[in-house]
Design an enzyme around this catalytic site. Structure first.
Site, PDB file in Angstrom:
ATOM      1  N   HIS A 187       3.337  10.956   0.687  1.00  0.00           N
ATOM      2  CA  HIS A 187       4.285  10.351   1.608  1.00  0.00           C
ATOM      3  C   HIS A 187       5.744  10.441   1.151  1.00  0.00           C
ATOM      4  O   HIS A 187       6.637  10.663   1.959  1.00  0.00           O
ATOM      5  CB  HIS A 187       3.915   8.880   1.825  1.00  0.00           C
ATOM      6  CG  HIS A 187       2.530   8.675   2.344  1.00  0.00           C
ATOM      7  ND1 HIS A 187       2.145   9.051   3.610  1.00  0.00           N
ATOM      8  CD2 HIS A 187       1.427   8.138   1.754  1.00  0.00           C
ATOM      9  CE1 HIS A 187       0.867   8.748   3.787  1.00  0.00           C
ATOM     10  NE2 HIS A 187       0.406   8.195   2.681  1.00  0.00           N
ATOM     11  N   HIS A 240       0.842  -1.205   0.000  1.00  0.00           N
ATOM     12  CA  HIS A 240       0.000   0.000   0.000  1.00  0.00           C
ATOM     13  C   HIS A 240       0.871   1.245   0.000  1.00  0.00           C
ATOM     14  O   HIS A 240       0.595   2.206  -0.704  1.00  0.00           O
ATOM     15  CB  HIS A 240      -0.924  -0.004   1.217  1.00  0.00           C
ATOM     16  CG  HIS A 240      -1.956   1.083   1.191  1.00  0.00           C
ATOM     17  ND1 HIS A 240      -3.066   1.064   2.004  1.00  0.00           N
ATOM     18  CD2 HIS A 240      -2.047   2.234   0.475  1.00  0.00           C
ATOM     19  CE1 HIS A 240      -3.796   2.149   1.772  1.00  0.00           C
ATOM     20  NE2 HIS A 240      -3.192   2.864   0.855  1.00  0.00           N
ATOM     21  N   GLU A 255       0.878   8.457  -3.799  1.00  0.00           N
ATOM     22  CA  GLU A 255       1.748   8.054  -2.689  1.00  0.00           C
ATOM     23  C   GLU A 255       3.023   8.908  -2.644  1.00  0.00           C
ATOM     24  O   GLU A 255       3.525   9.224  -1.556  1.00  0.00           O
ATOM     25  CB  GLU A 255       2.107   6.571  -2.818  1.00  0.00           C
ATOM     26  CG  GLU A 255       0.947   5.626  -2.544  1.00  0.00           C
ATOM     27  CD  GLU A 255       0.491   5.663  -1.093  1.00  0.00           C
ATOM     28  OE1 GLU A 255       1.327   5.501  -0.188  1.00  0.00           O
ATOM     29  OE2 GLU A 255      -0.720   5.891  -0.865  1.00  0.00           O
TER      30      GLU A 255
END
Length: 231
Positions: free
Chosen positions: A105, A54, A101
């Site tokens: 992040h 993930h 992502e």
């Protein structure tokens, strides 16, 4: 005297800047999700029968540099592994999930020199994913997708005993009255030097993307766990 005072002021300003950086992080969270459960929550379809990646999430900071655009050409050599290990379960033919992502992040993880570009970030996430080998370890100790239910302590115990750290395990909860929870996500945590670290058990301040809060949360220790086979 004035020179000494000037140097001290410069040093103090530098230390203050370093200590007050808003996105410095202390922990990385390698997050796996089980495709069948993800698609149960998100109403998608996946026939994958292994744990997929993930994301790799720093414990502090979100969208740390919106001007640092995702560029898929920088990770072209990683794409075969990305498509298999880190697939977009909702939109398999696009790079949108990886772009998301990276912005959310990766730009924060890049505070560390070991992760300070897109290739370093994505390749390190893949490296940790393969080293952890969540799918292989669970299977090795008899935890496989099945129509039977598992005690939560059995799943947690396998992970804790093998890796020597405490994971964070999350489940989907179809209803309070069903009496079973569905295994959905497993987090393994790392220090900045990529050594293993205990994860915290409480709910994260940041809810994983694309997962509904009401359906996906830390598993209840006393409720049986359903680990659904791929359709």
């Amino acid at each position: 005297m004035r020179l000494c005072l000037y140097l001290l002021l410069c040093l103090a300003a530098t230390l203050s800047s370093v200590m007050s950086r808003p996105h410095m992080w202390n922990k990385l969270i390698l997050t796996h999700h089980w495709p069948s459960t993800f698609c149960h929550v998100e109403h998608c379809h996946s026939n994958l029968s292994y744990w997929t990646l993930h994301g790799l999430w720093p414990d502090k900071g979100i969208n740390c540099n919106s001007s640092w655009h995702f560029n898929v050409t920088q990770i072209e050599d990683l794409l075969p592994d990305m498509k298999q290990s880190w697939p977009d379960l909702l939109h398999p033919s696009t790079t949108g999930f990886w772009k998301y992502e990276w912005y959310k992040h990766g730009t924060c993880a890049a505070e560390a020199s070991s992760l300070d570009n897109q290739h370093k970030y994505f390749s390190k996430a893949l490296e940790l994913y393969h080293k952890v080998d969540m799918d292989g370890i669970l299977r090795k100790f008899g935890i496989t997708p099945s129509e039977k239910f598992y005690p939560f302590s059995q799943i947690e115990g396998v992970i804790e005993n093998f890796y020597g750290i405490k994971p964070k395990i999350q489940c989907a909860h179809p209803s309070k009255n069903v009496g079973v929870q569905i295994l959905g996500q497993i987090e393994i945590c790392f220090n900045p030097d990529f050594t293993l670290l205990d994860c915290e058990k409480q709910l994260s301040k940041e809810i994983p993307s694309k997962v509904k809060v009401s359906e996906f949360s830390v598993c209840d220790h006393d409720t049986p766990v359903y680990y659904p086979p791929a359709p």
